[in-house]
Design a protein around this motif. Structure first.
Motif, PDB file in Angstrom:
ATOM      1  N   LEU A 119       0.834  -1.204   0.000  1.00 39.58           N
ATOM      2  CA  LEU A 119       0.000   0.000   0.000  1.00 39.58           C
ATOM      3  C   LEU A 119       0.868   1.253   0.000  1.00 39.58           C
ATOM      4  N   HIS A 160       2.277   1.778  -3.543  1.00 43.34           N
ATOM      5  CA  HIS A 160       1.378   2.136  -4.639  1.00 43.34           C
ATOM      6  C   HIS A 160       0.396   3.256  -4.291  1.00 43.34           C
ATOM      7  N   ARG A 161       0.106   3.446  -3.016  1.00 42.09           N
ATOM      8  CA  ARG A 161      -0.785   4.517  -2.572  1.00 42.09           C
ATOM      9  C   ARG A 161      -0.184   5.159  -1.321  1.00 42.09           C
ATOM     10  N   GLU A 197       0.019   8.199  -0.080  1.00 40.85           N
ATOM     11  CA  GLU A 197      -0.767   9.150   0.702  1.00 40.85           C
ATOM     12  C   GLU A 197      -1.822   8.438   1.542  1.00 40.85           C
ATOM     13  N   MET A 198      -2.438   7.414   0.958  1.00 40.54           N
ATOM     14  CA  MET A 198      -3.408   6.638   1.724  1.00 40.54           C
ATOM     15  C   MET A 198      -2.724   5.945   2.895  1.00 40.54           C
ATOM     16  N   GLU A 217     -10.756   4.018  -1.969  1.00 44.18           N
ATOM     17  CA  GLU A 217     -10.471   3.191  -3.141  1.00 44.18           C
ATOM     18  C   GLU A 217     -10.552   1.724  -2.738  1.00 44.18           C
ATOM     19  N   ALA A 255      -6.302  -0.252  -5.628  1.00 43.82           N
ATOM     20  CA  ALA A 255      -5.196   0.365  -4.909  1.00 43.82           C
ATOM     21  C   ALA A 255      -3.964  -0.531  -4.842  1.00 43.82           C
TER      22      ALA A 255
END
Length: 342
Positions: free
Chosen positions: A201, A204-205, A207-208, A239, A244
């Motif tokens: 996570l 790839h994401r 900020e999340m 998402e 995500a």
């Protein structure tokens, strides 16, 4: 094999099963298939304490009263806002040891063959222990257009690498997928180590991942209930875990299972699941009579329903609401004013 940590995701309102499922009493908490609700059945499947740790349930505040009424021993994570499955799973992963193997299950699916589910869970957990992020693939029995598909790649232990994810296809492509034998349905069930998921996570994401970490750091436990910091969590762009993480990671794998699975995504799916249990061509719940008709379901909570002379129909009576539909149009129920504007 290490203990598997079940993560039960409870969200949404099941509007395609309106009027029986409503925001005030949503789909997971209804006894749609037997005496136990779909949520209780999800907990029942992971109740073997020799294999499974105490479940962790992730839900919004609106569902907590149902969870209190229907669940046994559990840990509860309450989302301050609905942000889809990737942040929900990340919350749970952040509250577990990094090496913990998570089995992420929706709270509103039906699985007819529990033994096949458990066998699949153990295979998936074995792959997850080696650093893979594992999807449950459902062996297709028809060219369904309402599910996403996964194309099987190279063999990997008891599963396969995922070659690619495919959005819901049209009927011709679904027939091609079924005939090839190279595709399975995406069942929305996952297994991975908590730390591996959080690492992917963050890759790839980012900020999340940062927002989830901040919301956990600012959150607190009270009597088995964890409340993340609402400000940080509310800033997350929601998402799904598929978009995500799973479609981006190089570590995606799939375990195929033929376990009588259904997402009970609409009234037709419920008809099919009930018909498989009962073995008849018509399915009736409540006071009803069917004459000269086939492939019919009637579900009434009081008023008598009599249906004569037409096929492929579903009739639902819930209090003062009546729904009549052709089975082929079940996906459209969620767009009705009564369902969409509750």
């Amino acid at each position: 094999m290490s203990m598997i940590h079940p993560i039960i995701l409870s969200g949404g309102s099941g509007t395609r099963l309106w009027p029986r499922s409503r925001r005030s009493y949503p789909k997971p908490f209804l006894p749609l298939l037997g005496d136990r609700t779909l949520f209780q059945q999800a907990l029942d499947r992971v109740s073997d304490t020799a294999s499974f740790a105490q479940p962790m349930i992730v839900a919004g505040e609106a569902h907590t009263r149902f969870i209190t009424e229907q669940a046994g021993q559990h840990r509860l994570v309450v989302e301050p806002a609905a942000k889809n499955t990737a942040p929900a799973i990340a919350l749970a992963a952040s509250l577990l040891p990094r090496e913990a193997i998570m089995l992420v299950c929706p709270s509103d699916h039906h699985i007819a063959d529990e033994a096949a589910f458990l066998a699949g869970a153990k295979k998936a957990a074995s792959l997850a222990a080696d650093g893979n992020l594992v999807s449950f693939g459902i062996a297709p029995d028809r060219p369904a257009t309402g599910y996403g598909y996964i194309k099987l790649g190279n063999a990997l232990g008891d599963g396969h690498r995922i070659e690619r994810f495919v959005e819901k296809p049209d009927l011709d492509r679904a027939r091609e997928f079924l005939a090839s034998g190279d595709y399975v349905w995406n069942g929305g069930i996952f297994a991975f180590q908590a730390g591996t998921f959080l690492d992917e996570l963050a890759k790839h994401r980012p900020e999340m991942a940062k927002a989830v970490a901040a919301s956990v750091e600012g959150g607190s436990w009270t009597d088995g209930r964890f409340d993340p910091d609402a400000g940080h969590f509310g800033a997350i762009a929601g998402e799904s875990v598929d978009y995500a993480v799973m479609e981006n990671t190089a570590q995606a794998a799939v375990v195929a299972a033929d376990m009588g699975w259904s997402d009970i995504g609409d009234w037709n799916a419920l008809f099919e699941a009930r018909a498989a249990q009962g073995g008849g061509e018509n399915v009736v719940s409540g006071p009803a009579e069917v004459k000269s008709a086939k492939s019919v379901m009637i579900d009434t909570d009081g008023p008598r329903v009599s249906l004569v002379g037409f096929d492929n129909a579903i009739v639902v009576v819930d209090g003062d609401e009546i729904l009549v539909l052709n089975r082929d149009h079940a996906q459209e129920v969620g767009k009705l004013d009564g369902a969409a504007n509750q």
